[in-house]
Enzyme design. Sequence first.
Site, PDB file in Angstrom:
ATOM      1  CG  ASN A   1      16.172  89.773  73.978  1.00 11.33           C
ATOM      2  OD1 ASN A   1      15.979  88.898  73.142  1.00 11.33           O
ATOM      3  ND2 ASN A   1      16.698  90.963  73.664  1.00 11.33           N
TER       4      ASN A   1
ATOM      5  CE  LYS B   1      34.009  87.438  87.175  1.00  9.93           C
ATOM      6  NZ  LYS B   1      34.549  86.431  88.052  1.00  9.93           N
TER       7      LYS B   1
ATOM      8  CG  ASP C   1      12.756 102.527  67.991  1.00 13.34           C
ATOM      9  OD1 ASP C   1      12.816 101.914  66.896  1.00 13.34           O
ATOM     10  OD2 ASP C   1      11.826 102.359  68.797  1.00 13.34           O
ATOM     11  CB  ILE C   2      17.133 100.031  64.588  1.00 12.04           C
ATOM     12  CG1 ILE C   2      18.263  99.849  65.617  1.00 12.04           C
ATOM     13  CG2 ILE C   2      17.675  99.880  63.171  1.00 12.04           C
ATOM     14  CD1 ILE C   2      18.834  98.443  65.667  1.00 12.04           C
TER      15      ILE C   2
ATOM     16  CG  PHE D   1       7.965  91.263  63.984  1.00  8.90           C
ATOM     17  CD1 PHE D   1       8.402  91.498  62.692  1.00  8.90           C
ATOM     18  CD2 PHE D   1       7.331  90.063  64.265  1.00  8.90           C
ATOM     19  CE1 PHE D   1       8.224  90.553  61.691  1.00  8.90           C
ATOM     20  CE2 PHE D   1       7.145  89.102  63.280  1.00  8.90           C
ATOM     21  CZ  PHE D   1       7.593  89.346  61.991  1.00  8.90           C
TER      22      PHE D   1
ATOM     23  CE  LYS E   1       5.703  98.308  70.782  1.00 13.04           C
ATOM     24  NZ  LYS E   1       6.143  97.024  71.335  1.00 13.04           N
TER      25      LYS E   1
ATOM     26  CE  LYS F   1       8.920 101.007  68.043  1.00 11.23           C
ATOM     27  NZ  LYS F   1      10.125 100.245  68.328  1.00 11.23           N
TER      28      LYS F   1
HETATM   29  N1  CTP Z   1      13.139  97.996  67.507  1.00  7.43           N
HETATM   30  C1  CTP Z   1      14.243  98.570  66.937  1.00  7.43           C
HETATM   31  N2  CTP Z   1      15.166  99.195  67.737  1.00  7.43           N
HETATM   32  C2  CTP Z   1      14.983  99.273  69.071  1.00  7.43           C
HETATM   33  C3  CTP Z   1      13.843  98.679  69.654  1.00  7.43           C
HETATM   34  C4  CTP Z   1      12.931  98.047  68.844  1.00  7.43           C
HETATM   35  O1  CTP Z   1      14.425  98.498  65.718  1.00  7.43           O
HETATM   36  N3  CTP Z   1      15.901  99.886  69.804  1.00  7.43           N
HETATM   37  C5  CTP Z   1      12.136  97.364  66.620  1.00  7.43           C
HETATM   38  C6  CTP Z   1      11.980  95.874  66.798  1.00  7.43           C
HETATM   39  O2  CTP Z   1      12.862  95.164  65.949  1.00  7.43           O
HETATM   40  C7  CTP Z   1      10.519  95.654  66.417  1.00  7.43           C
HETATM   41  C8  CTP Z   1       9.851  96.941  66.846  1.00  7.43           C
HETATM   42  O3  CTP Z   1      10.891  97.917  66.943  1.00  7.43           O
HETATM   43  O4  CTP Z   1      10.337  95.573  65.018  1.00  7.43           O
HETATM   44  C9  CTP Z   1       9.114  96.881  68.152  1.00  7.43           C
HETATM   45  O5  CTP Z   1       9.908  96.279  69.151  1.00  7.43           O
HETATM   46  P1  CTP Z   1       9.299  96.009  70.587  1.00  7.43           P
HETATM   47  O6  CTP Z   1      10.350  95.420  71.452  1.00  7.43           O
HETATM   48  O7  CTP Z   1       7.977  95.279  70.464  1.00  7.43           O
HETATM   49  O8  CTP Z   1       8.909  97.462  71.061  1.00  7.43           O
HETATM   50  P2  CTP Z   1       9.715  98.600  71.725  1.00  7.43           P
HETATM   51  O9  CTP Z   1       9.867  99.689  70.737  1.00  7.43           O
HETATM   52  O10 CTP Z   1      10.971  98.077  72.325  1.00  7.43           O
HETATM   53  O11 CTP Z   1       8.699  99.067  72.842  1.00  7.43           O
HETATM   54  P3  CTP Z   1       8.258  98.314  74.210  1.00  7.43           P
HETATM   55  O12 CTP Z   1       9.422  97.450  74.628  1.00  7.43           O
HETATM   56  O13 CTP Z   1       7.983  99.431  75.145  1.00  7.43           O
HETATM   57  O14 CTP Z   1       7.020  97.525  73.872  1.00  7.43           O
END
Ligand code: CTP
Length: 401
Positions: free
Chosen positions: A216, A295, A312-313, A329, A343, A347
């Site tokens: 990304n 590849k 989801d860390i 964030f 969110k 979380k």
């Molecule tokens: N995060 C994380 N591990 C993941 C996904 C997200 O630790 N696998 C953490 C990000 O570092 C951030 C927060 O979760 O602090 C929210 O990330 P975000 O991308 O906004 O949300 P998602 O949980 O991915 O949900 P969505 O993409 O559906 O908005």
Amino acid sequence: MTTADPRSAIRPSRIVLGITGGIAAYKAAELTRLFVKAGVTVDAVMTEAATHFVTPTTFQALSGRPVVTDLWHAGTSNAMGHIDLSRGADAIVVAPASADFLARIAHGHADDLLSTLCLARECLLLVAPAMNRQMWSNAATQRNVARLRADGVAILGPDVGEMACMEHGEGRMLEAADLFAAVVAACQPKVLAGKRVLVTAGPTFEAIDPVRGITNSSSGKMGFALAQAAADAGADVLLVAGRTPLATPWGVTRLDVTSAAQMAEAVLARVAECDVFIAVAAVADYTPATVHEQKVKKSNDALSITLKPTVDILATVATLPRPPYCVGFAAESQDVERLGEEKRRRKKVPLLIANRAQDALGSDENAVTLLDDTGAQRLPRMGKVALARVIVGEIGRRLAQ
Ligand code: CTP
């Protein structure tokens, strides 16, 4: 709804930059430029010896302020120039600091303007030694440096490397960018003193085959700025970073990872020792179910890739039996505060920083809203470094409560 004042984040606001006699005096010009660019007022004070290496005009032009070189012409109406210059300054920074100058201030001499300012001060004093390696390692210099450290003077460097005399060793002055970072760090309030902070930053990269992957557009700038701000606030910081060309912030330990799984493993192995976890990384929510060893070859058929969810860390850390203080964030493309708050609750994190993904990604600035149990606190748009300092201040305030 409350609004925090970002101006409280700008420190130092004025420094006295002392320049003593040495070849490295030319690097003080670059240091002046860096401070001025950051909005810091610089009052340059040169010893007589320094003027043999660089002229006062250089510093006058760069700082836009008069440069003083003489105890008897310190330029104030009440003849107290030797004291007035350091009044209200956040720090006196002496760069370069010669062996002779270190010896004189270690013994409390006040025989020129700069040494007098160092003696008659209430602010921080930081010195950046610059000298030949034998002068640096000489027992007399080391005694003086130990004395200064014990007196609370910060010694920045010196570095090891090639010297002006073509010898190699310890004694080179730190580069201007490192001195700038160290001075800014020293001037920050130590709201996270003694805390261990883990920060994730940057994008993850999920391999499809040996040459392709899913990633990304996160630059990592916000996470790196937070790691820097936390270290400047006195924390012991570990930064777990995805692929980014950004330089490691001053005083921060960095661990590079590539995929979401590697980031999760790195964090979960270390987070138990931490007091604060700040999840800034843009972690992939899905990763290819299988990674091709070779590849993938092109054909005329449609190609689909099966993705499986990643860990989801943040949510995993926040629901540990004894979690650190967790800060998340939320990058949302619409309805930022409502989706952010959802969110945060989902979380189970005490503090979540919500922003518009379109505003934040790759930019040097951001406008965010802090969400916690007490409600929403909107911060005005500002540079990510200043914003990181405000956020760290807010984390420190919450930890202290
Ligand atoms: N995060 C994380 N591990 C993941 C996904 C997200 O630790 N696998 C953490 C990000 O570092 C951030 C927060 O979760 O602090 C929210 O990330 P975000 O991308 O906004 O949300 P998602 O949980 O991915 O949900 P969505 O993409 O559906 O908005």
